[in-house]
Write a protein that holds these residues in place. Sequence first.
Motif, PDB file in Angstrom:
ATOM      1  N   ASP A  36       0.939  -1.106  -0.186  1.00 56.79           N
ATOM      2  CA  ASP A  36      -0.019  -0.130   0.024  1.00 56.79           C
ATOM      3  C   ASP A  36       0.906   1.323  -0.078  1.00 56.79           C
ATOM      4  N   MET A  37       2.207   1.092   0.162  1.00 58.96           N
ATOM      5  CA  MET A  37       3.326   2.325   0.228  1.00 58.96           C
ATOM      6  C   MET A  37       3.274   2.765  -1.381  1.00 58.96           C
ATOM      7  N   SER A  38       4.067   3.956  -1.428  1.00 56.64           N
ATOM      8  CA  SER A  38       4.211   4.460  -2.777  1.00 56.64           C
ATOM      9  C   SER A  38       4.997   3.535  -3.545  1.00 56.64           C
ATOM     10  N   VAL A  39       4.921   3.200  -4.696  1.00 55.59           N
ATOM     11  CA  VAL A  39       5.599   2.423  -5.641  1.00 55.59           C
ATOM     12  C   VAL A  39       7.052   2.963  -5.866  1.00 55.59           C
ATOM     13  N   VAL A  40       7.343   4.320  -5.856  1.00 58.67           N
ATOM     14  CA  VAL A  40       8.724   4.731  -5.649  1.00 58.67           C
ATOM     15  C   VAL A  40       9.383   4.477  -4.677  1.00 58.67           C
ATOM     16  N   LEU A  41       8.939   4.596  -3.287  1.00 56.77           N
ATOM     17  CA  LEU A  41       9.508   4.118  -2.310  1.00 56.77           C
ATOM     18  C   LEU A  41       9.689   2.411  -2.165  1.00 56.77           C
ATOM     19  N   ARG A  42       9.012   1.780  -2.392  1.00 54.84           N
ATOM     20  CA  ARG A  42       9.162   0.263  -2.798  1.00 54.84           C
ATOM     21  C   ARG A  42      10.153  -0.224  -3.758  1.00 54.84           C
ATOM     22  N   ALA A  43      10.194   0.560  -4.630  1.00 57.09           N
ATOM     23  CA  ALA A  43      11.111   0.178  -5.660  1.00 57.09           C
ATOM     24  C   ALA A  43      12.466   0.526  -5.395  1.00 57.09           C
ATOM     25  N   ALA A  44      12.586   1.683  -4.607  1.00 55.34           N
ATOM     26  CA  ALA A  44      13.992   2.196  -4.177  1.00 55.34           C
ATOM     27  C   ALA A  44      14.530   1.379  -3.134  1.00 55.34           C
ATOM     28  N   SER A  45      13.690   0.785  -2.361  1.00 54.11           N
ATOM     29  CA  SER A  45      14.016  -0.020  -1.275  1.00 54.11           C
ATOM     30  C   SER A  45      14.604  -1.385  -1.888  1.00 54.11           C
ATOM     31  N   VAL A  46      13.631  -1.725  -2.881  1.00 51.11           N
ATOM     32  CA  VAL A  46      14.223  -3.345  -3.416  1.00 51.11           C
ATOM     33  C   VAL A  46      15.510  -3.013  -4.095  1.00 51.11           C
ATOM     34  N   VAL A  47      15.602  -1.778  -4.730  1.00 54.29           N
ATOM     35  CA  VAL A  47      16.897  -1.747  -5.458  1.00 54.29           C
ATOM     36  C   VAL A  47      18.169  -1.631  -4.663  1.00 54.29           C
ATOM     37  N   ILE A  48      18.047  -0.794  -3.554  1.00 56.34           N
ATOM     38  CA  ILE A  48      18.879  -0.664  -2.671  1.00 56.34           C
ATOM     39  C   ILE A  48      19.171  -2.096  -1.824  1.00 56.34           C
ATOM     40  N   LEU A  49      18.233  -2.972  -1.507  1.00 55.34           N
ATOM     41  CA  LEU A  49      18.456  -4.517  -0.789  1.00 55.34           C
ATOM     42  C   LEU A  49      19.102  -5.199  -1.939  1.00 55.34           C
ATOM     43  N   VAL A  50      18.904  -5.192  -3.128  1.00 50.23           N
ATOM     44  CA  VAL A  50      19.226  -6.121  -4.325  1.00 50.23           C
ATOM     45  C   VAL A  50      21.019  -5.682  -4.433  1.00 50.23           C
ATOM     46  N   ALA A  51      21.119  -4.365  -4.321  1.00 53.14           N
ATOM     47  CA  ALA A  51      22.625  -3.741  -4.735  1.00 53.14           C
ATOM     48  C   ALA A  51      23.225  -4.259  -3.255  1.00 53.14           C
ATOM     49  N   LEU A  52      22.868  -4.062  -2.116  1.00 57.07           N
ATOM     50  CA  LEU A  52      23.467  -4.709  -0.910  1.00 57.07           C
ATOM     51  C   LEU A  52      23.585  -6.119  -1.096  1.00 57.07           C
ATOM     52  N   ALA A  53      22.729  -6.875  -1.715  1.00 60.71           N
ATOM     53  CA  ALA A  53      22.948  -8.390  -1.701  1.00 60.71           C
ATOM     54  C   ALA A  53      24.191  -8.590  -2.640  1.00 60.71           C
ATOM     55  N   GLY A  54      24.051  -7.905  -3.877  1.00 60.62           N
ATOM     56  CA  GLY A  54      25.057  -8.026  -4.867  1.00 60.62           C
ATOM     57  C   GLY A  54      26.498  -7.628  -4.273  1.00 60.62           C
ATOM     58  N   PHE A  55      26.622  -6.704  -3.484  1.00 59.16           N
ATOM     59  CA  PHE A  55      27.937  -6.234  -3.054  1.00 59.16           C
ATOM     60  C   PHE A  55      28.360  -7.351  -2.125  1.00 59.16           C
TER      61      PHE A  55
END
Length: 125
Positions: A36-55
């Motif tokens: 129910d949150m903003s799509v932009v916030l969810r997308a940003a958090s997913v990108v950040i978490l995936v980037a951290l996982a990749g690192f």
Amino acid sequence: MNVKTENQRNSLDIAKWVIVVALLVAAVVGNNIYGDMSVVLRAASVVILVALAGFAAATTEKGKTFLGFAKESRTEVRKVVWPSRKEATQTTLIVLAVTVLVALLLWGLDGILVRVVGLATGVTI
């Protein structure tokens, strides 16, 4: 390298892979829970978490091996001599022409075989 150092490195790699999986699971589950949150916030958090996982994955032994392979692959791709637009178009047209020719040849052969089998068995279509 002695066995103790190798075991420590192995256990560190296992811990890093657990962190990678946990981050990816958190990205998927968090995206579903906070639908129910903003799509932009969810997308940003997913990108950040995936980037951290990749690192985290890149710091493991297998991750370092993969990065080395990727760098070598990029170097090899740069060495490839790519065809020009004209060459690619000509080759594509040749492939299409040969495909149509073979299709017509097989269609004609199929028609002949159907007639031969029909004459031999007495069954007509």
